[in-house]
Design a protein around this motif. Sequence first.
Motif, mmCIF file in Angstrom:
data_model
loop_
_atom_site.group_PDB
_atom_site.id
_atom_site.type_symbol
_atom_site.label_atom_id
_atom_site.label_comp_id
_atom_site.label_asym_id
_atom_site.label_seq_id
_atom_site.Cartn_x
_atom_site.Cartn_y
_atom_site.Cartn_z
ATOM 1 N N UNK A 165 0.823 -1.187 0.014
ATOM 2 C CA UNK A 165 -0.223 0.071 -0.021
ATOM 3 C C UNK A 165 0.908 1.423 -0.213
ATOM 4 N N UNK A 166 1.910 1.355 0.888
ATOM 5 C CA UNK A 166 2.744 2.425 0.902
ATOM 6 C C UNK A 166 3.530 2.725 -0.371
ATOM 7 N N UNK A 199 1.197 9.382 7.353
ATOM 8 C CA UNK A 199 2.515 10.014 6.973
ATOM 9 C C UNK A 199 2.648 8.785 5.854
ATOM 10 N N UNK A 200 2.350 7.424 6.166
ATOM 11 C CA UNK A 200 2.657 6.213 5.086
ATOM 12 C C UNK A 200 1.830 6.474 4.122
ATOM 13 N N UNK A 201 0.482 7.031 4.408
ATOM 14 C CA UNK A 201 -0.515 7.199 2.954
ATOM 15 C C UNK A 201 0.008 8.542 2.275
ATOM 16 N N UNK A 282 -7.073 6.414 -0.060
ATOM 17 C CA UNK A 282 -8.174 6.707 -0.708
ATOM 18 C C UNK A 282 -8.495 7.925 -0.662
ATOM 19 N N UNK A 283 -8.406 8.715 0.825
ATOM 20 C CA UNK A 283 -8.483 10.177 0.907
ATOM 21 C C UNK A 283 -7.727 10.990 0.593
ATOM 22 N N UNK A 287 -5.801 8.929 -6.698
ATOM 23 C CA UNK A 287 -5.276 8.406 -7.898
ATOM 24 C C UNK A 287 -4.499 7.267 -7.781
ATOM 25 N N UNK A 288 -4.232 6.843 -6.923
ATOM 26 C CA UNK A 288 -3.149 5.702 -6.381
ATOM 27 C C UNK A 288 -4.007 4.502 -6.914
#
Length: 379
Positions: A165-166, A199-201, A282-283, A287-288
């Motif tokens: 995910x990161x 931070x990871x998001x 997602x928030x 675009x990821x």
Amino acid sequence: MLSAHPFCLALLLSSSALATTNPLTVTDDLGHRVTLQHAPKRIVATLPSPTKTLFAIGAGAQLVGIDTYSTFPKADTEKLLKVGSGFQPNIEAILALKPDLVLTDESSSSRLTEKLMAAGLTVYSGTAQTYSEVFQKISTLGLLTNHEAGATRLLTRMRTELNTLGASVQGAPKVSVYYEVDPTPYTAGPNSFIGALLSKAGGRNVIPTGLGDFPKISPELIVQQNPRVMIGLTADDAGKRPGWAGLSAVKSGWVFRPSAEEDDALSRPRPRLPVALRALIRFLHPEAKLEWKWDGDRSARRDPRSAQSGHDQPAGSQRRASEAGRQQGLLLVNTALSPRSTLLANSVPAVFQGGWSPLSIEKCCGWRPAPGFANKFDF
């Protein structure tokens, strides 16, 4: 003579290497030395987090009793005897189960740990309060229950999924973000487990580190910081606060209330961290490309700028928002009760002043405060 495939032999050797050796002694979060002469066969969990972790690592069969609020996995928890909650326990029921290990919260407010220890039971007190402690507690429960291999598999899967995910936002610009824990307002600082996930998001928390992990802030601070994204409230609520209607996040509609499932994962540091991180990505970065989805996460993939932003939410979304509010209260109270928390003197009154009755707190958090609790702080 039997021969084993090299892979099977390696797996057997790995499993035996991870087997717990008893007697085992560990130190819990209250500083107690906990000794197990043998792997526990009859475990009582007095709060939901260890219940879910034990099932996740393959130790669910060792549970004989759980707290009232342990409801996952449903098919398994429905069969187990309920022993009250961590702060309103049925001690007689716990004793009747003759457990060889009881898992409790590290808070001393209920005196549960000392009462059980006085009755001769073996008690481990401790829960995860930070991002890194989630992994530590899973390892500890694997060690205590002789399911280190299961804990290792869970941790490996979690880390793999978190890293995947990161990677989806690696190199993406950091998006300034405000995360609201409670409308008082309390928020999450950069060093909290929510701050670590932000931070990871791919987010940049607008809250200064020096304010603490879960500080109460002045609304003017958010006006000064003017974040691009807000999480944990609705756009309508944000727009009603003095000076907030003109903020970037409110004007652009980038204000998101997580679903009940997402908020549950965000509010409790436990094995479902990947669900929480996925929601935040997602928030912050719609675009990821998020191909991974946690097992059991049945929520449909959607644009976070939809009804979750708080505009014209249907009845189902309103119900989810109500549940999200309860989960935010759970985080607030759990944080307040942690002996490692710097929030204690401020956050507990906020729960009561925010309209939380003792009964509503019990339904939300698994305990019911005694009369005068909000003023006495007698832990």
